[in-house]
Scaffold this motif. Structure first.
Motif, PDB file in Angstrom:
ATOM      1  N   ILE B 330      20.612   3.239  -2.064  1.00  0.00           N
ATOM      2  CA  ILE B 330      20.247   1.999  -1.374  1.00  0.00           C
ATOM      3  C   ILE B 330      21.482   1.193  -0.955  1.00  0.00           C
ATOM      4  CG2 ILE B 330      19.224  -0.303  -1.762  1.00  0.00           C
ATOM      5  CD1 ILE B 330      16.881   1.031  -3.064  1.00  0.00           C
ATOM      6  N   ILE B 331      22.464   1.125  -1.833  1.00  0.00           N
ATOM      7  CA  ILE B 331      23.681   0.353  -1.523  1.00  0.00           C
ATOM      8  C   ILE B 331      24.406   0.996  -0.332  1.00  0.00           C
ATOM      9  CG2 ILE B 331      25.850  -0.579  -2.445  1.00  0.00           C
ATOM     10  CD1 ILE B 331      23.535  -1.487  -4.146  1.00  0.00           C
ATOM     11  N   ASP B 332      24.504   2.317  -0.388  1.00  0.00           N
ATOM     12  CA  ASP B 332      25.160   3.056   0.689  1.00  0.00           C
ATOM     13  C   ASP B 332      24.439   2.804   2.014  1.00  0.00           C
ATOM     14  OD1 ASP B 332      27.027   4.796   1.680  1.00  0.00           O
ATOM     15  OD2 ASP B 332      25.825   6.591   1.314  1.00  0.00           O
ATOM     16  N   TYR B 333      23.116   2.829   1.955  1.00  0.00           N
ATOM     17  CA  TYR B 333      22.308   2.597   3.158  1.00  0.00           C
ATOM     18  C   TYR B 333      22.542   1.183   3.704  1.00  0.00           C
ATOM     19  CZ  TYR B 333      18.353   2.510   6.362  1.00  0.00           C
ATOM     20  OH  TYR B 333      17.582   2.407   7.497  1.00  0.00           O
ATOM     21  N   LEU B 334      22.519   0.205   2.797  1.00  0.00           N
ATOM     22  CA  LEU B 334      22.709  -1.185   3.228  1.00  0.00           C
ATOM     23  C   LEU B 334      24.098  -1.393   3.833  1.00  0.00           C
ATOM     24  CD1 LEU B 334      20.991  -3.136   0.317  1.00  0.00           C
ATOM     25  CD2 LEU B 334      20.174  -2.925   2.677  1.00  0.00           C
ATOM     26  N   LEU B 335      25.071  -0.665   3.344  1.00  0.00           N
ATOM     27  CA  LEU B 335      26.408  -0.736   3.934  1.00  0.00           C
ATOM     28  C   LEU B 335      26.374  -0.266   5.385  1.00  0.00           C
ATOM     29  CD1 LEU B 335      28.743   0.445   1.044  1.00  0.00           C
ATOM     30  CD2 LEU B 335      29.042  -1.644   2.392  1.00  0.00           C
ATOM     31  N   LYS B 336      25.609   0.798   5.627  1.00  0.00           N
ATOM     32  CA  LYS B 336      25.468   1.298   7.005  1.00  0.00           C
ATOM     33  C   LYS B 336      24.804   0.241   7.894  1.00  0.00           C
ATOM     34  CE  LYS B 336      27.204   5.199   7.621  1.00  0.00           C
ATOM     35  NZ  LYS B 336      28.386   5.181   8.402  1.00  0.00           N
ATOM     36  N   VAL B 337      23.762  -0.374   7.378  1.00  0.00           N
ATOM     37  CA  VAL B 337      23.059  -1.417   8.128  1.00  0.00           C
ATOM     38  C   VAL B 337      24.039  -2.550   8.444  1.00  0.00           C
ATOM     39  CG1 VAL B 337      21.223  -3.153   8.013  1.00  0.00           C
ATOM     40  CG2 VAL B 337      20.830  -0.850   7.097  1.00  0.00           C
ATOM     41  N   CYS B 338      24.814  -2.919   7.444  1.00  0.00           N
ATOM     42  CA  CYS B 338      25.753  -4.026   7.592  1.00  0.00           C
ATOM     43  C   CYS B 338      26.850  -3.679   8.604  1.00  0.00           C
ATOM     44  CB  CYS B 338      26.340  -4.345   6.229  1.00  0.00           C
ATOM     45  SG  CYS B 338      27.257  -5.859   6.209  1.00  0.00           S
ATOM     46  N   GLU B 339      27.354  -2.449   8.542  1.00  0.00           N
ATOM     47  CA  GLU B 339      28.369  -2.017   9.509  1.00  0.00           C
ATOM     48  C   GLU B 339      27.841  -2.139  10.938  1.00  0.00           C
ATOM     49  OE1 GLU B 339      29.531   1.995   8.483  1.00  0.00           O
ATOM     50  OE2 GLU B 339      30.283   1.284   6.548  1.00  0.00           O
ATOM     51  N   PHE B 340      26.564  -1.808  11.092  1.00  0.00           N
ATOM     52  CA  PHE B 340      25.945  -1.919  12.413  1.00  0.00           C
ATOM     53  C   PHE B 340      26.010  -3.361  12.920  1.00  0.00           C
ATOM     54  CE2 PHE B 340      22.148  -2.796  15.001  1.00  0.00           C
ATOM     55  CZ  PHE B 340      22.349  -1.898  16.035  1.00  0.00           C
ATOM     56  N   PHE B 341      25.646  -4.306  12.049  1.00  0.00           N
ATOM     57  CA  PHE B 341      25.635  -5.705  12.490  1.00  0.00           C
ATOM     58  C   PHE B 341      27.045  -6.255  12.709  1.00  0.00           C
ATOM     59  CE2 PHE B 341      21.255  -5.604  10.772  1.00  0.00           C
ATOM     60  CZ  PHE B 341      20.630  -5.951  11.946  1.00  0.00           C
ATOM     61  N   ILE B 342      28.007  -5.764  11.942  1.00  0.00           N
ATOM     62  CA  ILE B 342      29.399  -6.183  12.177  1.00  0.00           C
ATOM     63  C   ILE B 342      29.813  -5.729  13.580  1.00  0.00           C
ATOM     64  CG2 ILE B 342      31.805  -5.770  11.497  1.00  0.00           C
ATOM     65  CD1 ILE B 342      30.805  -5.644   8.586  1.00  0.00           C
ATOM     66  N   HIS B 343      29.442  -4.488  13.908  1.00  0.00           N
ATOM     67  CA  HIS B 343      29.798  -3.946  15.221  1.00  0.00           C
ATOM     68  C   HIS B 343      29.096  -4.702  16.341  1.00  0.00           C
ATOM     69  CE1 HIS B 343      29.566  -0.976  18.587  1.00  0.00           C
ATOM     70  NE2 HIS B 343      30.814  -0.783  18.242  1.00  0.00           N
ATOM     71  N   GLU B 344      27.846  -5.069  16.115  1.00  0.00           N
ATOM     72  CA  GLU B 344      27.029  -5.624  17.195  1.00  0.00           C
ATOM     73  C   GLU B 344      27.054  -7.147  17.293  1.00  0.00           C
ATOM     74  OE1 GLU B 344      26.059  -3.867  19.504  1.00  0.00           O
ATOM     75  OE2 GLU B 344      26.164  -1.860  18.645  1.00  0.00           O
ATOM     76  N   SER B 345      27.543  -7.828  16.265  1.00  0.00           N
ATOM     77  CA  SER B 345      27.599  -9.287  16.344  1.00  0.00           C
ATOM     78  C   SER B 345      28.454  -9.683  17.540  1.00  0.00           C
ATOM     79  CB  SER B 345      28.225  -9.847  15.060  1.00  0.00           C
ATOM     80  OG  SER B 345      28.457 -11.234  15.216  1.00  0.00           O
TER      81      SER B 345
END
Lengths: 158, 432
Positions: B330-345
């Motif tokens: 779950i933590i690994d997955y959430l990191l991926k989600v977070c990386e996406f938002f860092i890229h897209e912000s």
């Protein structure tokens, strides 16, 4: 860089794609495709800006805002690996490992011969066949090590 | 008995998408002909009766949006279709754009007729460039056949649709960012109010709806709003396209009546997800794209419809259903989600630009096993601040998945603090 294109030829591409502001992104993507190094150089950017009626700084803002547009030279073939969560669940990290091994470069780099660049892209909507890569606008899915090697070989032979 | 429906998807794969003849042979443009004989307010009333919640992800009632725009004075009014499908795991709009584009076109023309618009725009993401070209062919075919352009079906009404390309920016899926992008600005969202119905494209009153919402319009006109509403359930009308992917056996777009199937049906039923691939166990599932909530096995019996999902802290969102098996941390997955938002912000507002980075830092501490009890509090505070203070939906929803996991799987975070996770810290296997 579009150095083999005269100003007139670049402007002709702008006209072909409808020289108005709402077609700007389509025009830029088209010009980038024509560039052997897959980017928009300053001369091209300024020519387009002047033609559609944008200031040069607005153009730079646009070029650096949109992920599909690039202002620095890249390889002839840009291999983009989806690193969004659905592809990650389908083991996109293995795709990255194979690409890095086959090409001898890391994500974000270009091979010394200028043929390949590898970079990440966000989800491009092909999650039904993930993990996916995109090369020259085409998406390849359900990737295995063999399939990736074959795609690279085909590009080398092209 | 089959639980799937075939209304929106009835033509997909069965017709040549660029052939008006094929489209008409399967019921196409009959709704448009009917609409051209109806009073405009009548059409809006059908839309209101239909209980259609916008299909882009925000679930704003489409009928209400139409009525608001109808009551706003000012000309011209623009019709804009949001085809910037960018929520990871979502590919249901692609099905319509590629396999049944004329259903979208028909919906847009009907909307144009209601608001007496002359011009419509469809903003298709840059990643779908091949589809853009095909879509233009479909527009030309419609124009040639007299369904688009001047004097549509000899009604005296004229309407044109322009295709605009994106170039890779998730935030342009936000309606005001999308309009800025059409105006050849960077696609950063606008400050609202004023709402787009009042000050939209080129500062004129504008209707922005999602691809699937527009494709629903001909269905609503044809069968009537009430019948459409009954396809769904209370307050959430119609059928819905769901894109299932991740670790499910089947990865595809399916169509279901809202509220007539459960999450369990969608993941395990043979005609839908077909269960978990390679005989693995379901661990969690992500609904509605990266900005949507995460659900867990104990919530599987929730009906797939707005009200029931909301009670569980879940939502339909964009219609994505990403299935994750036991091998995903779950933590690994959430990191991926977070990386996406860092890229897209887009970087305009601080809570989103900085908040996502801080969330990433803290999640990394959890991943490495160096987090402390205080980090829970930091995460919760960050998430609340971002939801409250971010300027647009991107930042506001960036921590939705994190919130679900903190609420339901705090134990997995705690285990990570102790360096215990069967996926990340395996005892006898090679590490990831």
């Amino acid at each position: 860089m579009l150095k083999h294109f005269s100003d007139e030829e670049i402007l002709a591409v702008v006209e072909e794609n409808g020289a108005c502001k709402e077609n700007l992104l389509a025009i830029l993507l088209k010009l980038q495709d024509l560039s052997p190094q897959n980017y928009i150089d300053e001369r091209t950017a300024n020519l387009v800006a002047d033609r559609v009626g944008l200031s040069h700084v607005q153009m730079y803002d646009i070029l650096t805002f949109y992920a599909m547009l690039e202002t620095k030279p890249r390889g002839k073939y840009v291999i983009e690996v989806c690193n969004s969560a659905p592809c990650y669940a389908s083991k996109s990290d293995r795709v990255v490992a194979v690409l890095e091994k086959e090409l001898g470069i890391k994500v974000g780099e270009t091979t010394p011969d200028g043929l390949f660049s590898v970079q990440y892209m966000p989800c491009n909507g092909y999650c039904d066949i993930g993990p996916v890569i995109r090369v020259q606008g085409r998406t390849h899915g359900n990737l295995t090590e063999e399939k990736i090697k074959e795609i690279i070989q085909n590009l080398r032979n092209a | 008995m089959s639980k799937s429906l075939s209304l929106l998807s009835k033509r997909a794969g069965k017709i040549n998408p660029q052939s008006v003849e094929d489209y008409v042979s399967m019921g196409g443009f009959s709704a448009l002909k009917k609409a051209l004989t109806m009073e405009k307010m009548e059409i809006i009333n059908e839309m209101l009766d239909a209980n259609l919640l916008g299909r882009g992800g925000a679930a704003y009632p489409a009928g209400k949006k139409w009525k608001q725009l109808y009551n706003i004075e000012g000309e011209p009014k623009y019709i804009v279709c949001n085809a910037d499908e960018g929520e990871p795991g979502t590919f249901k709009d692609k099905l319509l754009l590629k396999d049944d584009p004329m259903s979208i076109i028909e919906g847009m023309i009907i909307a144009g007729y209601v608001f007496n618009s002359q011009d419509g725009y469809i903003y298709i993401r840059g990643e779908y460039r091949i589809i853009q070209e095909k879509f233009k062919e479909s527009l030309e075919a419609c124009e040639k056949a007299g369904y688009l352009g001047d004097n549509i079906c000899n009604s005296g009404y004229s309407f044109r649709i322009h295709v605009v390309s994106g170039a890779g920016a998730y935030v342009c899926g936000e309606n005001s960012g999308l309009l800025n992008s059409i105006e050849s600005k960077t696609g950063r969202p606008r400050v609202k109010p004023p709402h787009l119905a009042e000050v939209g494209l080129f500062s004129k009153p504008t209707l922005v709806n999602n691809v699937e919402s527009f494709a629903d319009v001909p269905l609503i006109v044809e069968m009537g709003g009430k019948a459409f509403a009954e396809l769904g359930s209370e307050g959430d009308g119609g059928s819905k396209l769901v894109s299932i992917c991740g670790n499910s056996v089947n990865r595809k777009v399916v169509e279901v009546g809202l509220g007539h199937v459960t999450l369990r049906d969608l993941i395990y039923d043979e005609e839908f997800g077909g269960g978990i691939a390679d005989g693995k166990e379901l661990k969690f599932y992500h609904l509605g794209g990266q900005s949507g909530p995460i659900g867990f096995p104990e919530q599987l019996d929730t009906p797939y419809t707005a009200k029931a999902l909301k009670k569980e802290g879940l939502s339909v969102g964009s219609g994505a259903l990403v299935v994750l098996d036991e091998d995903m941390c779950i933590i690994d997955y959430l990191l991926k989600v977070c990386e996406f938002f860092i890229h897209e912000s887009c970087g305009k507002c601080t809570p989103c630009r900085e908040g996502n980075r801080h969330v990433h830092n803290i999640l990394t501490k959890f991943a490495k096993g160096t987090a402390t009890e205080e980090d829970f509090e930091r995460l919760e505070r960050l998430s609340a601040t971002m939801a409250l203070a971010s300027s647009c939906g991107l930042g506001q929803a960036a921590c939705t998945a994190l919130d679900s996991c903190l609420k339901h799987r705090r134990a997995e975070f705690e285990a990570h603090m102790r360096g215990e996770c069967p996926v990340c810290f395996p005892k006898d296997k090679e590490g990831k």
